[in-house]
Design a protein around this motif. Structure first.
Motif, PDB file in Angstrom:
ATOM      1  N   VAL A  26       0.860  -1.177   0.000  1.00 47.93           N
ATOM      2  CA  VAL A  26       0.000   0.000   0.000  1.00 47.93           C
ATOM      3  C   VAL A  26       0.903   1.235   0.000  1.00 47.93           C
ATOM      4  CG1 VAL A  26      -1.711   1.314   1.313  1.00 47.93           C
ATOM      5  CG2 VAL A  26      -1.856  -1.191   1.192  1.00 47.93           C
ATOM      6  N   ARG A  28       2.183   4.562   1.076  1.00 48.54           N
ATOM      7  CA  ARG A  28       2.047   5.342   2.308  1.00 48.54           C
ATOM      8  C   ARG A  28       2.204   6.828   1.981  1.00 48.54           C
ATOM      9  NH1 ARG A  28       2.357   2.127   6.665  1.00 48.54           N
ATOM     10  NH2 ARG A  28       0.843   3.673   7.398  1.00 48.54           N
ATOM     11  N   PHE A 198      -1.516   1.007   9.862  1.00 49.60           N
ATOM     12  CA  PHE A 198      -2.493   1.181   8.794  1.00 49.60           C
ATOM     13  C   PHE A 198      -3.767   1.820   9.349  1.00 49.60           C
ATOM     14  CE2 PHE A 198      -0.141  -0.171   5.542  1.00 49.60           C
ATOM     15  CZ  PHE A 198      -0.405  -1.350   4.867  1.00 49.60           C
ATOM     16  N   SER A 201      -8.811   2.794   6.127  1.00 44.00           N
ATOM     17  CA  SER A 201      -8.833   2.851   4.656  1.00 44.00           C
ATOM     18  C   SER A 201      -7.646   2.101   4.070  1.00 44.00           C
ATOM     19  CB  SER A 201      -8.839   4.310   4.189  1.00 44.00           C
ATOM     20  OG  SER A 201      -7.657   4.973   4.604  1.00 44.00           O
ATOM     21  N   GLU A 202      -6.476   2.185   4.717  1.00 45.80           N
ATOM     22  CA  GLU A 202      -5.303   1.463   4.212  1.00 45.80           C
ATOM     23  C   GLU A 202      -5.472  -0.043   4.422  1.00 45.80           C
ATOM     24  OE1 GLU A 202      -1.627   4.645   4.728  1.00 45.80           O
ATOM     25  OE2 GLU A 202      -2.445   3.675   6.518  1.00 45.80           O
ATOM     26  N   THR A 203      -6.047  -0.440   5.546  1.00 45.24           N
ATOM     27  CA  THR A 203      -6.313  -1.859   5.771  1.00 45.24           C
ATOM     28  C   THR A 203      -7.283  -2.388   4.723  1.00 45.24           C
ATOM     29  OG1 THR A 203      -5.921  -1.685   8.154  1.00 45.24           O
ATOM     30  CG2 THR A 203      -7.283  -3.519   7.411  1.00 45.24           C
ATOM     31  N   GLU A 205      -7.784  -1.166   1.707  1.00 46.17           N
ATOM     32  CA  GLU A 205      -7.098  -1.236   0.420  1.00 46.17           C
ATOM     33  C   GLU A 205      -6.184  -2.454   0.350  1.00 46.17           C
ATOM     34  OE1 GLU A 205      -4.686   2.164  -0.480  1.00 46.17           O
ATOM     35  OE2 GLU A 205      -3.678   1.156  -2.146  1.00 46.17           O
TER      36      GLU A 205
END
Length: 907
Positions: A26, A28, A198, A201-203, A205
């Motif tokens: 992902v 960052r 994370f 939203s990052e998790t 994704e």
């Protein structure tokens, strides 16, 4: 010790290339932009526990910086980098590669066995300072480094970064790099676990887009909450979820507690692998790097290349090593779990696997990992065989810490049968744990009565070396002379070590003729490829003699040659250029080249400390203390002396302890804190120490010894009349012994004493003679370190010469101006004269805070140091000082302190 020959290109490629990016990562963006817009900070610290994506974030930041025309270099650290020379060799390769990319041509920093560590450190800093473009140097897995010497080198590199340079460090813990000071100055950007976790939203994704797991929003939220954004746990969870039908039930049972997560998930994943893959994973977990040939050696009959390809395709905790085709490593958490599992399930296999790995590395001509695997597998007999074969070459290469680690890991009975291993263990122990433990081991080993001439040669060279490091010079002198008579002519290694060491000891004993003979003998024992070390040693010893005789310029030239001379140091255990580097720094300090002196000291003092030579520790720490005091950082000045005193106690060196106290007394005397100085002088007066100093010509005590300190205290505290006759006698004794530098220092104090008792003309005449002698050689700190007492007289001499009708010597005039500039404000104001115009009382009472500031001023604190100590800005300090001057009717800080003392407000 730097050995580029042992740093093969594949190895360097592993360390100097960041891990490859993968499609599952992902981006960052928040962290990347934060780093990109923080070009003003010196250090970016990415700090979090294992598995929080530090390396991934750093790689992404590196890529973004490169897109914005910022040059980058990468280095992944490991435990072996606690060897300062190995660390510098790798760092030199990283910096050299970055420079080559910018210039378009090969531009390596030479960092092989031909150069001392200090030289390489200085060249790295010089190369970074001269780099024409913005750059960022990335150091990952920094927690692997704990060695103080390496940490100090990194701190020095950090302190000397140019404005366009940055250091980006990834670490699990807080590195000891002076972070508080950087933080206070706004030069530190910290990215911690909170920022690395994370977000939801990052998790989302990561799991749904990168790992392509169809999970409902509720499951995603629950998994995010349980893992708290810990990336390693999310990754391991995604692997387990791939093959599960009841994903929601799994997530409900999931526990997100740190390493327990890794253990639980790894076990769950391992249990679901086919037996052949599971067996392969367990048995190859002992390896740091995996390739098909090495894995085949551990598991004959296995198509390791096919298995590695399968694991890579399945993305099963296997990371390709960039720059090494078909070479991999396991994720560290996964590897740790696998090794623990192997020990539980197949304990009998460990010995065979490590033996196979050891044999493979032997065939490859790599004895270090071969011995490592033999020891790790408990195959100590095989490790001893390998050590017998390679220990001497490792000893001559200076691999003391490596040897010491191996000997500590092996049962003593495995080395007891080999006299060679026992005597090499003594060498290694001497330069890692100290000569006392080494001496005890030598006595236990029985090597002293060996019938083998080779072993006896080692013993003969070791004894005076250990005695000298223990500061037992006179014993070392006697034992060393006996050893020279008995030493076999054919043994070049032990012969050179002994001859060089005895040359220095003879110089300390005052036997300069014998010292030169021994240096010549050492040269004859070495071939042309290894004569550089002897050049360094001889130039240093002769430079010390020059310095005693007051020939500062010639001594400085010799020390400079010595520092640059060591191109092939096979005896790095004696300190290599750290030995000469501290001496060169001391001559630069004397000439008032303070920045360069401090630069060298931060490189060489830690290395000299590791060796444990008393004089070099005393000289180095004393200069660091004086440099801090000169900057007005009184706290740091006292801290340096406290550290020196601690080292003296730790190494059982009474002279080092007494010297720390003596310098503390000198500093208190300069501050006019005479009662405290008196007490510290009394505490430093260890009779046997100063009796030894009086007998010998020890480098640390040519101009600083207890009797001189007593005379200084008498002169400064108001008993100058009593000191005059003693000073005259001391000057006469120094001149008769050709210790002209000492005589020069004593004459400075004599001039100050004459002025104190009212002999104004005699004082000026004495000082004028001193200045003419000092000016011809460039002495500066010898006078400046005596503070405003000497400054007053120097200024008066300069005024008289300026007022004379004849033009005088222009070179001497330039020297006087340089000297007055070195004194600073002390040369521009004379407290004694100003008191005649001082008010009899204060214009207005001082506040408690202003009284405290006055006390700190009297101790020598600078404006910036005052601001830091009082937690205020520099402008606030200046406002306080203006108020204080106004209330005391003073023109400057020197007058303000004088008035305050006269009024009894401060001591």
């Amino acid at each position: 010790m730097i050995e580029s020959a042992s740093l093969a290109r594949p190895f360097l490629s592993t360390k100097l290339n960041p891990p490859s990016t993968t499609a599952t990562q992902v981006l960052r963006n928040a962290i990347r932009e934060l780093v990109r817009t923080s070009s003003a900070v010196k250090l970016i610290l990415v700090r979090a526990p294992a598995g929080f994506g530090k390396t991934t974030a750093m790689v992404q930041c590196r890529d973004l910086l490169a897109q914005h025309q910022v040059d980058t270099a990468w280095m992944t650290l490991d435990g072996a980098d606690n060897d300062a020379s190995r660390f510098l060799a790798c760092l030199a390769a990283a910096v050299g590669g970055m420079t080559a990319e910018r210039g378009g041509t090969k531009s390596d920093i030479i960092a092989d066995s031909s150069r001392a560590p200090g030289d390489v450190a200085l060249e790295i800093m010089a190369r970074l300072a001269a780099h024409p473009a913005p750059f960022a140097l990335f150091l990952d897995d920094f927690e692997a480094v704990q060695e103080p010497t390496v940490l100090r080198l990194v701190r020095e590199i950090l302190d000397n970064l140019p404005r366009r340079g940055q250091l980006v460090i990834g670490s699990r813990g807080l590195p000891d790099l002076g972070l508080g000071r950087l933080r206070a100055r706004g030069q530190l950007l910290e990215i911690d676990a909170v920022q690395l976790r994370f977000s939801l939203s990052e998790t989302t994704e990561f799991l749904t887009q990168r790992r392509q797991l169809a999970l409902p929003e509720e499951d995603l939220s629950q998994l995010q909450r349980k893992t708290e954004g810990w990336i390693a746990a999310l990754w391991l969870a995604s692997v387990a979820l791939e093959r599960r039908e009841e994903r929601s039930a799994f997530i409900s049972r999931f526990s997100g507690s740190n390493e327990a997560v890794a253990g639980y998930l790894a076990e769950d994943v391992l249990a679901r692998q086919p037996p052949a893959i599971r067996d392969f994973l367990l048995k190859t977990s002992i390896l740091r790097h995996l390739n098909a040939s090495l894995c085949d050696a551990l598991m004959p009959g296995t198509d390791s290349a096919a298995v590695l390809h399968q694991l890579e395709q399945a993305n099963l905790f296997l990371t390709p090593i960039e720059g090494q085709e078909h070479t991999y490593r396991y994720h560290s958490l996964f590897a740790g779990f696998l090794r623990a599992q192997l020990e539980r399930e197949l304990p009998d296999e460990m010995l065979r696997l490590h033996r196979a790995a050891s044999q493979w590395y032997e065939v490859q001509g790599r004895p270090v990992p071969a011995i490592d695997h033999a020891i790790e597998g408990g195959n100590y007999a095989h490790a001893a065989e390998l050590l017998n074969e390679h220990a001497e070459s490792l000893l001559e290469s200076g691999r003391m810490r490596l040897l010491s680690r191996w000997f500590a890991a092996m049962p003593e009975e495995q080395t007891r049968a080999s006299e060679l291993l026992q005597v090499i263990h003594v060498w290694a122990l001497c330069f890692t744990r100290g000569p006392r433990e080494a001496m005890a081991l030598l006595e236990r080993s029985g090597c002293s009565t060996s019938a083998d001439p080779k072993i006896l040669a080692h013993v003969l060279a070791l004894r005076p070396m250990m005695l000298a490091i223990m500061d037992r010079t006179e014993e070392a002198y006697a034992v060393g002379h006996e050893a020279l008579l008995q030493l076999p002519v054919s043994d070049a290694f032990t012969g050179s070590v002994l001859s060089n060491e005895m040359a220095y000891i003879c110089a300390v004993m005052g036997d300069y003729q014998e010292s030169h003979k021994l240096l010549d003998a050492a040269r004859h024992r070495q071939d042309s490829d290894t004569s550089f070390f002897n050049k360094m040693y001889s130039e240093s010893v002769e430079g010390l003699i020059d310095l005693e005789e007051g020939q500062l310029r010639q001594a400085t030239a010799r020390f400079r040659i010595a520092v640059s001379a060591t191109h092939s140091v096979s005896y790095r255990h004696t300190g290599g250029n750290a030995w000469a580097g501290v001496l060169y720094a001391s001559s630069l300090y004397e000439m008032n080249d303070l920045d360069q002196a401090e630069h060298l000291l931060h490189v060489y003092v830690p290395l000299a400390k590791d060796v444990g030579l008393a004089d070099h520790m005393i000289i180095g720490y004393t200069m660091l203390s004086r440099l801090a005091f000169h900057r007005g950082d009184v706290d740091q000045a006292f801290h340096c002396l406290t550290e020196l005193e601690y080292l003296g106690h730790h190494r059982q060196l009474p002279r080092v302890v007494s010297s720390a106290k003596l310098e503390r007394a000198r500093m208190l005397t300069i501050q006019a804190n005479f009662q405290a100085a008196r007490e510290e002088l009394d505490r430093s007066n260890t009779q046997e120490v100063w009796q030894e100093v009086a007998r010998l010509r020890l480098p640390a005590h040519d101009v600083e010894y207890h009797a001189l300190a007593e005379l200084r205290w008498q002169v400064f505290s108001g008993d100058a009349g009593h000191a005059l006759s003693s000073l005259q006698a001391a000057i006469h004794a120094a001149m008769s012994q050709r210790r002209y530098r000492r005589a020069l220092k004593l004459r400075v104090l004599h001039s100050i004493a004459q002025k104190q008792v009212g002999e104004e003309r005699a004082a000026l005449a004495t000082m004028k003679d001193v200045l003419k002698t000092a000016g011809s050689e460039g002495f500066v700190r010898l006078l400046v370190d005596e503070s405003d007492r000497a400054a007053t007289l120097v200024r008066r001499v300069e005024e008289e010469l300026r007022n004379e009708s004849r033009s005088g010597d222009p070179i001497f005039s330039v020297y006087l101006q340089k000297l007055l500039q070195a004194f600073g404000p002390a040369a521009m104001a004379e407290p004694e004269a100003s008191t005649t115009t001082e008010a009899t009382g204060m214009v207005e009472p001082l506040t408690n805070k202003e009284v405290r500031i006055l006390g700190l001023l009297a101790e020598g604190y600078s404006n910036s140091a005052l601001a830091e100590k009082l937690f205020v800005s520099d402008s606030t300090v200046r406002t306080h000082l203006r108020n204080i001057n106004g209330k005391l009717n003073a023109q400057n800080r020197t007058q303000a302190v004088a008035v305050a003392r006269r009024l009894g407000m401060i001591r």
